[in-house]
Design a protein around this motif. Sequence first.
Motif, PDB file in Angstrom:
ATOM      1  N   ALA A 415      21.062  38.022  35.032  1.00 18.96           N
ATOM      2  CA  ALA A 415      22.324  37.291  34.973  1.00 18.96           C
ATOM      3  C   ALA A 415      23.506  38.246  34.912  1.00 18.96           C
ATOM      4  CB  ALA A 415      22.331  36.363  33.759  1.00 18.96           C
ATOM      5  N   GLU A 416      23.359  39.313  34.104  1.00 22.80           N
ATOM      6  CA  GLU A 416      24.434  40.308  34.009  1.00 22.80           C
ATOM      7  C   GLU A 416      24.647  41.007  35.335  1.00 22.80           C
ATOM      8  OE1 GLU A 416      23.178  42.811  30.862  1.00 22.80           O
ATOM      9  OE2 GLU A 416      23.841  41.450  29.265  1.00 22.80           O
ATOM     10  N   GLU A 417      23.552  41.332  36.023  1.00 23.45           N
ATOM     11  CA  GLU A 417      23.651  41.991  37.316  1.00 23.45           C
ATOM     12  C   GLU A 417      24.317  41.080  38.338  1.00 23.45           C
ATOM     13  OE1 GLU A 417      23.157  44.976  40.226  1.00 23.45           O
ATOM     14  OE2 GLU A 417      23.155  44.994  38.034  1.00 23.45           O
ATOM     15  N   GLU A 418      23.920  39.804  38.312  1.00 28.26           N
ATOM     16  CA  GLU A 418      24.540  38.847  39.235  1.00 28.26           C
ATOM     17  C   GLU A 418      26.021  38.686  38.937  1.00 28.26           C
ATOM     18  OE1 GLU A 418      22.260  35.327  38.775  1.00 28.26           O
ATOM     19  OE2 GLU A 418      20.637  35.967  40.121  1.00 28.26           O
ATOM     20  N   ALA A 419      26.366  38.669  37.635  1.00 25.29           N
ATOM     21  CA  ALA A 419      27.784  38.557  37.275  1.00 25.29           C
ATOM     22  C   ALA A 419      28.565  39.786  37.732  1.00 25.29           C
ATOM     23  CB  ALA A 419      27.921  38.370  35.763  1.00 25.29           C
ATOM     24  N   ARG A 420      27.969  40.986  37.549  1.00 24.60           N
ATOM     25  CA  ARG A 420      28.621  42.229  37.982  1.00 24.60           C
ATOM     26  C   ARG A 420      28.821  42.236  39.492  1.00 24.60           C
ATOM     27  NH1 ARG A 420      27.321  46.914  40.117  1.00 24.60           N
ATOM     28  NH2 ARG A 420      25.108  46.355  40.219  1.00 24.60           N
ATOM     29  N   LEU A 421      27.773  41.836  40.220  1.00 24.07           N
ATOM     30  CA  LEU A 421      27.877  41.791  41.681  1.00 24.07           C
ATOM     31  C   LEU A 421      28.911  40.771  42.124  1.00 24.07           C
ATOM     32  CD1 LEU A 421      24.104  42.007  42.675  1.00 24.07           C
ATOM     33  CD2 LEU A 421      25.845  43.792  42.907  1.00 24.07           C
ATOM     34  N   LYS A 422      29.000  39.663  41.391  1.00 24.45           N
ATOM     35  CA  LYS A 422      29.979  38.644  41.740  1.00 24.45           C
ATOM     36  C   LYS A 422      31.399  39.183  41.569  1.00 24.45           C
ATOM     37  CE  LYS A 422      31.403  33.925  40.668  1.00 24.45           C
ATOM     38  NZ  LYS A 422      31.171  32.725  39.809  1.00 24.45           N
ATOM     39  N   VAL A 423      31.619  39.913  40.452  1.00 20.61           N
ATOM     40  CA  VAL A 423      32.936  40.498  40.214  1.00 20.61           C
ATOM     41  C   VAL A 423      33.267  41.522  41.286  1.00 20.61           C
ATOM     42  CG1 VAL A 423      34.282  41.943  38.651  1.00 20.61           C
ATOM     43  CG2 VAL A 423      32.901  40.069  37.740  1.00 20.61           C
ATOM     44  N   GLU A 424      32.274  42.373  41.615  1.00 19.73           N
ATOM     45  CA  GLU A 424      32.495  43.384  42.645  1.00 19.73           C
ATOM     46  C   GLU A 424      32.788  42.734  43.992  1.00 19.73           C
ATOM     47  OE1 GLU A 424      29.140  45.929  42.717  1.00 19.73           O
ATOM     48  OE2 GLU A 424      29.634  46.963  40.835  1.00 19.73           O
ATOM     49  N   THR A 425      32.058  41.681  44.282  1.00 14.03           N
ATOM     50  CA  THR A 425      32.281  40.987  45.557  1.00 14.03           C
ATOM     51  C   THR A 425      33.672  40.369  45.616  1.00 14.03           C
ATOM     52  OG1 THR A 425      29.916  40.506  45.724  1.00 14.03           O
ATOM     53  CG2 THR A 425      31.398  39.172  47.074  1.00 14.03           C
ATOM     54  N   GLU A 426      34.063  39.733  44.517  1.00 14.19           N
ATOM     55  CA  GLU A 426      35.396  39.133  44.482  1.00 14.19           C
ATOM     56  C   GLU A 426      36.489  40.187  44.597  1.00 14.19           C
ATOM     57  OE1 GLU A 426      35.402  36.959  40.870  1.00 14.19           O
ATOM     58  OE2 GLU A 426      34.277  35.234  41.684  1.00 14.19           O
ATOM     59  N   LYS A 428      36.210  43.146  46.010  1.00 15.66           N
ATOM     60  CA  LYS A 428      36.188  43.661  47.367  1.00 15.66           C
ATOM     61  C   LYS A 428      36.892  42.710  48.321  1.00 15.66           C
ATOM     62  CE  LYS A 428      32.992  45.419  50.854  1.00 15.66           C
ATOM     63  NZ  LYS A 428      31.556  45.666  51.194  1.00 15.66           N
ATOM     64  N   GLU A 429      36.648  41.403  48.130  1.00  8.99           N
ATOM     65  CA  GLU A 429      37.301  40.413  48.983  1.00  8.99           C
ATOM     66  C   GLU A 429      38.815  40.446  48.794  1.00  8.99           C
ATOM     67  OE1 GLU A 429      35.465  36.771  47.917  1.00  8.99           O
ATOM     68  OE2 GLU A 429      33.663  37.096  49.165  1.00  8.99           O
ATOM     69  N   LYS A 430      39.260  40.641  47.535  1.00  7.10           N
ATOM     70  CA  LYS A 430      40.700  40.733  47.281  1.00  7.10           C
ATOM     71  C   LYS A 430      41.310  41.947  47.979  1.00  7.10           C
ATOM     72  CE  LYS A 430      40.715  38.407  42.785  1.00  7.10           C
ATOM     73  NZ  LYS A 430      40.965  38.571  41.326  1.00  7.10           N
ATOM     74  N   GLN A 431      40.593  43.075  47.883  1.00  5.34           N
ATOM     75  CA  GLN A 431      41.085  44.299  48.533  1.00  5.34           C
ATOM     76  C   GLN A 431      41.159  44.120  50.045  1.00  5.34           C
ATOM     77  OE1 GLN A 431      38.528  47.460  47.220  1.00  5.34           O
ATOM     78  NE2 GLN A 431      39.319  47.455  45.110  1.00  5.34           N
ATOM     79  N   GLU A 432      40.118  43.469  50.610  1.00  5.12           N
ATOM     80  CA  GLU A 432      40.122  43.242  52.059  1.00  5.12           C
ATOM     81  C   GLU A 432      41.258  42.311  52.462  1.00  5.12           C
ATOM     82  OE1 GLU A 432      36.248  41.768  52.835  1.00  5.12           O
ATOM     83  OE2 GLU A 432      35.293  43.761  52.854  1.00  5.12           O
ATOM     84  N   ASP A 433      41.516  41.292  51.619  1.00  3.78           N
ATOM     85  CA  ASP A 433      42.624  40.382  51.922  1.00  3.78           C
ATOM     86  C   ASP A 433      43.967  41.103  51.857  1.00  3.78           C
ATOM     87  OD1 ASP A 433      40.816  38.356  52.241  1.00  3.78           O
ATOM     88  OD2 ASP A 433      41.084  37.520  50.230  1.00  3.78           O
ATOM     89  N   ALA A 434      44.119  41.989  50.810  1.00  2.00           N
ATOM     90  CA  ALA A 434      45.373  42.739  50.679  1.00  2.00           C
ATOM     91  C   ALA A 434      45.578  43.667  51.857  1.00  2.00           C
ATOM     92  CB  ALA A 434      45.360  43.520  49.361  1.00  2.00           C
ATOM     93  N   LEU A 435      44.494  44.344  52.279  1.00  2.00           N
ATOM     94  CA  LEU A 435      44.575  45.246  53.421  1.00  2.00           C
ATOM     95  C   LEU A 435      44.937  44.484  54.692  1.00  2.00           C
ATOM     96  CD1 LEU A 435      44.228  48.095  54.545  1.00  2.00           C
ATOM     97  CD2 LEU A 435      41.778  47.594  54.836  1.00  2.00           C
ATOM     98  N   GLU A 436      44.403  43.310  54.828  1.00  2.00           N
ATOM     99  CA  GLU A 436      44.708  42.490  55.995  1.00  2.00           C
ATOM    100  C   GLU A 436      46.178  42.086  55.995  1.00  2.00           C
ATOM    101  OE1 GLU A 436      43.778  40.780  59.575  1.00  2.00           O
ATOM    102  OE2 GLU A 436      42.515  42.031  58.278  1.00  2.00           O
ATOM    103  N   ASP A 437      46.703  41.783  54.791  1.00  4.91           N
ATOM    104  CA  ASP A 437      48.116  41.425  54.694  1.00  4.91           C
ATOM    105  C   ASP A 437      49.004  42.599  55.092  1.00  4.91           C
ATOM    106  OD1 ASP A 437      47.433  38.913  53.855  1.00  4.91           O
ATOM    107  OD2 ASP A 437      47.654  39.356  51.716  1.00  4.91           O
ATOM    108  N   VAL A 438      48.598  43.822  54.642  1.00  7.51           N
ATOM    109  CA  VAL A 438      49.373  45.019  54.999  1.00  7.51           C
ATOM    110  C   VAL A 438      49.381  45.221  56.496  1.00  7.51           C
ATOM    111  CG1 VAL A 438      49.438  47.527  54.812  1.00  7.51           C
ATOM    112  CG2 VAL A 438      49.028  46.143  52.778  1.00  7.51           C
ATOM    113  N   LYS A 439      48.217  45.025  57.118  1.00  6.24           N
ATOM    114  CA  LYS A 439      48.137  45.179  58.566  1.00  6.24           C
ATOM    115  C   LYS A 439      49.022  44.174  59.288  1.00  6.24           C
ATOM    116  CE  LYS A 439      43.461  47.125  58.740  1.00  6.24           C
ATOM    117  NZ  LYS A 439      42.088  46.900  59.221  1.00  6.24           N
ATOM    118  N   VAL A 440      49.020  42.959  58.780  1.00  8.62           N
ATOM    119  CA  VAL A 440      49.831  41.912  59.399  1.00  8.62           C
ATOM    120  C   VAL A 440      51.304  42.224  59.246  1.00  8.62           C
ATOM    121  CG1 VAL A 440      50.481  39.471  59.254  1.00  8.62           C
ATOM    122  CG2 VAL A 440      48.067  40.145  59.142  1.00  8.62           C
TER     123      VAL A 440
END
Length: 462
Positions: A415-426, A428-440
């Motif tokens: 459960a802890e590992e899944e929670a950690r991976l979920k946080v990392e995934t979220e 990463k998604e935020k960083q990708e969204d921010a990078l996409e905004d910068v590109k736009v």
Amino acid sequence: MMMAEIWSLGGSLQIATIVFLWKILENYFSGHLRRSIISYGTKLASLVSPYIYIKFPEFVGDSEEYVGVKRSDAYAAIETYLSGKSSREAKYLKAIDVKDSSQPVQLSMDENEGVTDEFEGIKLSWVAKKEYTITQQSFSFNPQMDEKRYYELTFHKSHRDFVNGTYINHVIQKGKAITVSNRQRKLYTNNPSQSWERYRARKWSHATFEHPKTFDTLAMESKKKLEIVNDLENFSKGKDYHKKIGKAWKRGYLLYGPPGTGKSSMIAAMANHLEYDIYDLELTTVKNNTELRKLLIETTDGLWSAIGGEKIFVFTTNYVERLDPALIRRGRMDMYIELSYCGFEAFKVLAKNYLDIDSHPLFATIGHLLEETNITPAEVAEKLMPKCMNEDAETCLKKLIEALETAKDEAKMKAEEEARLKVETEEKEKQEDALEDVKVDGSLAKVKENCVGVVKDNGATA
């Protein structure tokens, strides 16, 4: 002389006497007169006697030429029905081999032995008899004695309607029900359709079904077990009801839950409770609906009285959410049975099965751990089973506690590992969204700059 020799001599004298008397009738009386003597003699005896006699021959068909001869189902049912009474009351018995039965030897009355039966206050008499007929073979000068066995039922003529309408039907039904109860049940598996056309090939292969699982030993909450048992029993008694409403006598059950939660054990318990055979249908070998229909037609589940009319269909799956809703809709599936992880009540059943204990000081600890851990009944049973002779109940319970604690820790880590991976995934998604905004934003700025440059050069707008 030994007793066996006396009886043997008596039987020989009886046969000789019958042959002698028959020869007298045959030689000195014409066929018509001979039949008249027998007929009038029978009528005279019926006028004097207040009893009625019914003969149930062992074989039906043309027994003289042995064409189309088969053993009478009624005779076999009567033999089974009288078996218990014969073993208790008759002095001379014979042992009969019975195929595909849990009791391979059945006792029945020997020749000229009789027993009495009482049904709804009426007394009746059964006697096992033989009759001898003389046949003259064309290739032999010596007549041959043909033995024909039969059961003779005797009762007072005032009970004629009751015996003909109720008692005989009761005897045959009860005899066949005993046969079903004693028979060895079988587990059938379907053969691939490409082998159906081979010589003597069959659509189903079978083996003896000897699974010991019952509802008493099934690891499940008692309330849920009682609900299932009541549903099965109501179904098994529903022949007349289904016929009345014009509905096929069938019942559909869907068993679903993780692997190891007891789906196969549930099917075995259902089959043992109703004394049904099991047909394990492998759908991957069935090409189309026509083949499926042919397989189902050749099944004979259930009680003899329905002639295979009643059927229980059990579908099993580990992932119910993946099934087509049309397959498991209401009306097609009559009852949904979820088989989940092991709870405390199911654990107590397993402890009784494997350790023969109803309580122990460690039960409380196990109960708390089961509330916090997902573990299947199969895994619990594996820990409770002693691995050697010196392992007592406490040792096995401690093994289970250790396994539960390990499973709890592993579940926590997972459960802890899944929670950690979920946080990392979220993240990463935020960083990708921010990078996409910068590109736009950068692209828009570049477009604006180019557009301004065009206006400066030629005064036109873009």
